[in-house]
Design a protein around this motif. Structure first.
Motif, PDB file in Angstrom:
ATOM      1  N   ASN A 131      -3.616  -5.264   1.668  1.00 47.83           N
ATOM      2  CA  ASN A 131      -2.821  -4.104   2.035  1.00 47.83           C
ATOM      3  C   ASN A 131      -1.334  -4.404   1.899  1.00 47.83           C
ATOM      4  OD1 ASN A 131      -4.962  -2.234   3.483  1.00 47.83           O
ATOM      5  ND2 ASN A 131      -5.337  -4.297   4.214  1.00 47.83           N
ATOM      6  N   TYR A 132      -0.569  -3.400   1.555  1.00 48.02           N
ATOM      7  CA  TYR A 132       0.882  -3.533   1.502  1.00 48.02           C
ATOM      8  C   TYR A 132       1.499  -2.142   1.682  1.00 48.02           C
ATOM      9  CZ  TYR A 132       0.193  -2.005  -3.355  1.00 48.02           C
ATOM     10  OH  TYR A 132      -0.181  -1.299  -4.481  1.00 48.02           O
ATOM     11  N   GLN A 133       2.806  -2.117   1.886  1.00 51.64           N
ATOM     12  CA  GLN A 133       3.537  -0.867   2.048  1.00 51.64           C
ATOM     13  C   GLN A 133       4.524  -0.742   0.890  1.00 51.64           C
ATOM     14  OE1 GLN A 133       3.231   1.223   4.835  1.00 51.64           O
ATOM     15  NE2 GLN A 133       1.716  -0.035   5.900  1.00 51.64           N
ATOM     16  N   ARG A 134       4.588   0.423   0.270  1.00 52.87           N
ATOM     17  CA  ARG A 134       5.421   0.547  -0.923  1.00 52.87           C
ATOM     18  C   ARG A 134       6.368   1.744  -0.840  1.00 52.87           C
ATOM     19  NH1 ARG A 134       3.578   4.639  -4.272  1.00 52.87           N
ATOM     20  NH2 ARG A 134       1.473   5.388  -3.785  1.00 52.87           N
ATOM     21  N   CYS A 135       7.485   1.584  -1.544  1.00 56.02           N
ATOM     22  CA  CYS A 135       8.411   2.684  -1.788  1.00 56.02           C
ATOM     23  C   CYS A 135       8.216   3.103  -3.235  1.00 56.02           C
ATOM     24  CB  CYS A 135       9.852   2.234  -1.541  1.00 56.02           C
ATOM     25  SG  CYS A 135      11.103   3.436  -2.084  1.00 56.02           S
ATOM     26  N   GLY A 136       8.116   4.392  -3.488  1.00 54.60           N
ATOM     27  CA  GLY A 136       7.872   4.860  -4.847  1.00 54.60           C
ATOM     28  C   GLY A 136       8.959   4.511  -5.834  1.00 54.60           C
ATOM     29  N   GLN A 137      10.145   4.143  -5.351  1.00 54.95           N
ATOM     30  CA  GLN A 137      11.265   3.872  -6.241  1.00 54.95           C
ATOM     31  C   GLN A 137      11.729   2.418  -6.243  1.00 54.95           C
ATOM     32  OE1 GLN A 137      14.348   6.596  -5.024  1.00 54.95           O
ATOM     33  NE2 GLN A 137      13.561   8.239  -6.306  1.00 54.95           N
ATOM     34  N   HIS A 138      11.551   1.710  -5.116  1.00 57.24           N
ATOM     35  CA  HIS A 138      12.287   0.456  -4.996  1.00 57.24           C
ATOM     36  C   HIS A 138      11.459  -0.811  -4.847  1.00 57.24           C
ATOM     37  CE1 HIS A 138      15.316   3.526  -3.708  1.00 57.24           C
ATOM     38  NE2 HIS A 138      15.991   2.855  -4.606  1.00 57.24           N
ATOM     39  N   GLY A 139      10.222  -0.750  -4.456  1.00 58.11           N
ATOM     40  CA  GLY A 139       9.456  -1.985  -4.326  1.00 58.11           C
ATOM     41  C   GLY A 139       8.397  -1.896  -3.259  1.00 58.11           C
ATOM     42  N   ARG A 140       8.015  -3.068  -2.708  1.00 59.83           N
ATOM     43  CA  ARG A 140       6.943  -3.098  -1.729  1.00 59.83           C
ATOM     44  C   ARG A 140       7.165  -4.203  -0.712  1.00 59.83           C
ATOM     45  NH1 ARG A 140       1.641  -6.260  -3.465  1.00 59.83           N
ATOM     46  NH2 ARG A 140       2.484  -7.878  -4.822  1.00 59.83           N
TER      47      ARG A 140
END
Length: 235
Positions: free
Chosen positions: A96-105
């Motif tokens: 599992n991880y958390q991501r930003c659609g523009q900048h990374g994770r």
């Protein structure tokens, strides 16, 4: 350039440089309090095998740092937008991880080790053994305590109970390090739980003696495994 804020605790993250696959370095941002890594864009794919070894070493060195629970929600350190919970599957399982659609994770140390194949799910026999010796362990998914005398998975995020796999680590690191011939043979799978349980008991004893802020009653099977395996492979 100012250090980015941790997606969870919002404290400044620490920049660390690691070898890039082709040449040069990749600069990653880490929060040792939250035990998380921020990867800009495609930095995760650019990390060289030697960089994985260096990151593994850092995880070992900071295994006893005081930890805080992850916030909910998490926010991108670049734009402040709420991060999106995501999953990917690798040979060793789902991470599992958390991501930003523009900048990374943003990914925790434990989930990073699952991604790199260092972790496996415990067998029923190993869980039964640990039930007797250590009743509560830390979830690899969210860090919450899991009473394995009652539950076989985290009641909060449903992540299965996992343990660092010395054989998988040995196979991975042997491909990363030139000095593979000097590496020690890892414990046999049958001895895995016993070896890590011994390490957990000793760590808890030391924490109680020095009055550590960590909860010495909660076992952390991944970080105890990191310490055990790192001591083997660095010889």
């Amino acid at each position: 350039m100012a250090a980015p804020a941790c997606p969870s605790c919002r404290a400044p993250m620490q920049a660390q440089r690691f070898p890039r696959k082709l040449n040069g370095d990749v600069e990653l941002d880490l929060c040792f309090s939250c035990q998380g890594i921020w990867f800009d864009d495609y930095e995760s794919l650019q990390l060289a095998p030697a960089g994985v070894v260096d990151l593994f070493r850092l995880i070992h060195e900071h295994r006893d740092d005081q930890r805080v629970s992850l916030a909910n929600p998490l926010h991108c350190p670049r734009c402040g937008e709420r991060l999106i919970h995501s999953q990917d599957r690798v040979r060793s399982g789902v991470f599992n991880y958390q991501r930003c659609g523009q900048h990374g994770r943003f990914i925790t140390f434990a989930q990073f080790m699952i991604e790199k194949g260092f972790v496996r799910q415990l067998t029923g026999a190993e869980i039964d053994e640990i039930k007797v010796r250590i009743g509560t362990v830390r979830c690899t998914g969210c860090g919450a305590p899991v009473d394995i005398r009652k539950d076989s998975a985290c009641t909060h995020c449903r992540a299965p109970i996992a343990i660092l796999d010395p054989q998988a680590v040995e196979q991975a690191l042997s491909g990363y390090r030139e000095a593979a011939a000097k590496q020690a043979t890892p414990p046999a799978p049958a001895l895995l739980a016993e070896t890590i349980l011994d390490a957990e008991r000793e760590r808890s004893r030391q924490q109680r003696e020095r009055g550590s802020g960590l909860n010495a009653d909660i076992g952390d099977l991944l970080l105890d495994g990191v310490a055990m395996v790192w001591d083997l492979v660095r010889r």
